[in-house]
Design a protein around this motif. Sequence first.
Motif, short mmCIF file in Angstrom:
data_model
loop_
_atom_site.label_atom_id
_atom_site.label_comp_id
_atom_site.label_asym_id
_atom_site.label_seq_id
_atom_site.Cartn_x
_atom_site.Cartn_y
_atom_site.Cartn_z
N PRO A 180 0.82 -1.22 0.00
CA PRO A 180 0.00 0.00 0.00
C PRO A 180 0.85 1.27 0.00
O PRO A 180 0.52 2.25 -0.67
CB PRO A 180 -0.83 -0.11 1.28
CG PRO A 180 -0.87 -1.57 1.59
CD PRO A 180 0.46 -2.10 1.12
N ALA A 181 1.96 1.24 0.72
CA ALA A 181 2.85 2.42 0.76
C ALA A 181 3.48 2.65 -0.60
O ALA A 181 3.55 3.80 -1.08
CB ALA A 181 3.93 2.23 1.83
N VAL A 182 3.93 1.58 -1.25
CA VAL A 182 4.53 1.70 -2.59
C VAL A 182 3.50 2.27 -3.57
O VAL A 182 3.81 3.16 -4.35
CB VAL A 182 5.09 0.34 -3.07
CG1 VAL A 182 5.47 0.39 -4.54
CG2 VAL A 182 6.29 -0.05 -2.22
N SER A 183 2.28 1.77 -3.49
CA SER A 183 1.22 2.26 -4.38
C SER A 183 0.95 3.75 -4.16
O SER A 183 0.77 4.50 -5.12
CB SER A 183 -0.07 1.46 -4.18
OG SER A 183 0.10 0.14 -4.62
N GLN A 184 0.96 4.18 -2.91
CA GLN A 184 0.74 5.59 -2.62
C GLN A 184 1.89 6.45 -3.14
O GLN A 184 1.67 7.53 -3.70
CB GLN A 184 0.56 5.81 -1.11
CG GLN A 184 -0.76 5.30 -0.60
CD GLN A 184 -0.91 5.48 0.90
OE1 GLN A 184 0.01 5.90 1.59
NE2 GLN A 184 -2.09 5.14 1.40
N HIS A 185 3.10 5.99 -2.96
CA HIS A 185 4.26 6.74 -3.47
C HIS A 185 4.23 6.81 -5.00
O HIS A 185 4.51 7.85 -5.59
CB HIS A 185 5.57 6.10 -3.00
CG HIS A 185 5.86 6.33 -1.56
ND1 HIS A 185 6.07 7.58 -1.02
CD2 HIS A 185 5.98 5.46 -0.53
CE1 HIS A 185 6.32 7.47 0.28
NE2 HIS A 185 6.27 6.19 0.60
N LEU A 186 3.89 5.70 -5.64
CA LEU A 186 3.80 5.69 -7.10
C LEU A 186 2.71 6.65 -7.59
O LEU A 186 2.89 7.32 -8.60
CB LEU A 186 3.54 4.28 -7.62
CG LEU A 186 4.72 3.33 -7.52
CD1 LEU A 186 4.27 1.89 -7.75
CD2 LEU A 186 5.80 3.73 -8.52
N ALA A 187 1.60 6.71 -6.86
CA ALA A 187 0.53 7.64 -7.23
C ALA A 187 1.01 9.09 -7.16
O ALA A 187 0.73 9.89 -8.07
CB ALA A 187 -0.68 7.44 -6.32
N LYS A 188 1.77 9.42 -6.13
CA LYS A 188 2.32 10.79 -6.02
C LYS A 188 3.26 11.09 -7.18
O LYS A 188 3.21 12.17 -7.77
CB LYS A 188 3.05 10.97 -4.69
CG LYS A 188 2.14 11.09 -3.51
CD LYS A 188 2.91 11.31 -2.23
CE LYS A 188 1.95 11.38 -1.06
NZ LYS A 188 2.61 11.68 0.20
N LEU A 189 4.13 10.13 -7.50
CA LEU A 189 5.07 10.32 -8.60
C LEU A 189 4.34 10.45 -9.93
O LEU A 189 4.70 11.26 -10.78
CB LEU A 189 6.08 9.18 -8.65
CG LEU A 189 7.05 9.09 -7.48
CD1 LEU A 189 7.85 7.79 -7.53
CD2 LEU A 189 7.98 10.29 -7.46
N ARG A 190 3.29 9.66 -10.11
CA ARG A 190 2.52 9.71 -11.35
C ARG A 190 1.77 11.05 -11.46
O ARG A 190 1.79 11.69 -12.51
CB ARG A 190 1.53 8.55 -11.40
CG ARG A 190 0.74 8.49 -12.70
CD ARG A 190 -0.25 7.33 -12.71
NE ARG A 190 -1.13 7.30 -11.56
CZ ARG A 190 -2.21 8.06 -11.40
NH1 ARG A 190 -2.55 8.94 -12.32
NH2 ARG A 190 -2.96 7.95 -10.32
N LEU A 191 1.14 11.47 -10.39
CA LEU A 191 0.40 12.75 -10.41
C LEU A 191 1.32 13.93 -10.67
O LEU A 191 0.91 14.92 -11.27
CB LEU A 191 -0.36 12.94 -9.10
CG LEU A 191 -1.58 12.04 -8.92
CD1 LEU A 191 -2.16 12.19 -7.52
CD2 LEU A 191 -2.64 12.34 -9.98
N ALA A 192 2.56 13.82 -10.23
CA ALA A 192 3.54 14.88 -10.47
C ALA A 192 4.14 14.79 -11.88
O ALA A 192 4.92 15.65 -12.27
CB ALA A 192 4.66 14.81 -9.43
N GLY A 193 3.78 13.74 -12.62
CA GLY A 193 4.30 13.58 -13.97
C GLY A 193 5.72 13.06 -14.02
O GLY A 193 6.40 13.21 -15.03
N LEU A 194 6.17 12.43 -12.94
CA LEU A 194 7.55 11.96 -12.87
C LEU A 194 7.72 10.52 -13.36
O LEU A 194 8.84 10.10 -13.66
CB LEU A 194 8.10 12.12 -11.46
CG LEU A 194 8.09 13.55 -10.91
CD1 LEU A 194 8.67 13.59 -9.51
CD2 LEU A 194 8.83 14.50 -11.84
N VAL A 195 6.64 9.76 -13.39
CA VAL A 195 6.65 8.41 -13.96
C VAL A 195 5.38 8.24 -14.79
O VAL A 195 4.39 8.94 -14.58
CB VAL A 195 6.73 7.29 -12.89
CG1 VAL A 195 8.01 7.38 -12.10
CG2 VAL A 195 5.53 7.31 -11.98
N SER A 196 5.44 7.31 -15.71
CA SER A 196 4.26 7.00 -16.51
C SER A 196 3.67 5.69 -16.03
O SER A 196 4.31 4.93 -15.30
CB SER A 196 4.63 6.91 -17.99
OG SER A 196 5.58 5.88 -18.18
#
Length: 131
Positions: A76-92
């Motif tokens: 769950p923590a990894v998913s939340q971090h990935l969501a932040k990175l995705r929303l910031a446009g840092l990962v696709s």
Amino acid sequence: MSARMHLSPAQDAQDAQDAQDTQAAHPQDPGAEHFAHAAEVLGLLADRTRLALLHTLGKGEADVMTLTAVCGAARPAVSQHLAKLRLAGLVSVRREGRRMIYGPPDGHLRRVVDEILNLADHHLSGAETHN
């Protein structure tokens, strides 16, 4: 005297154009918006898990299960971090069946992550710094 030799004036002209294009694309004197955005990105990098995720994704695409195993954090923590990175446009991200596949950061961000990890390595190992 330049260390590079060119066989034609066309190459010299192309090098000059490339330098001009780079300067136009990236201003020498960043404005307030540049500093604000850079600080926002650095704030996102200031988390150990997000930094580990970006480092891992710098090597290529990965799904959440793979990233969870590499980072050692709870899913769950990894998913939340990935969501932040995705929303910031840092990962696709793209869907592959039921799995979400996360894509690597762009070259600029990948180099920033590599450099900060190199800096950490120099600090921790006591190796000489580069000028």
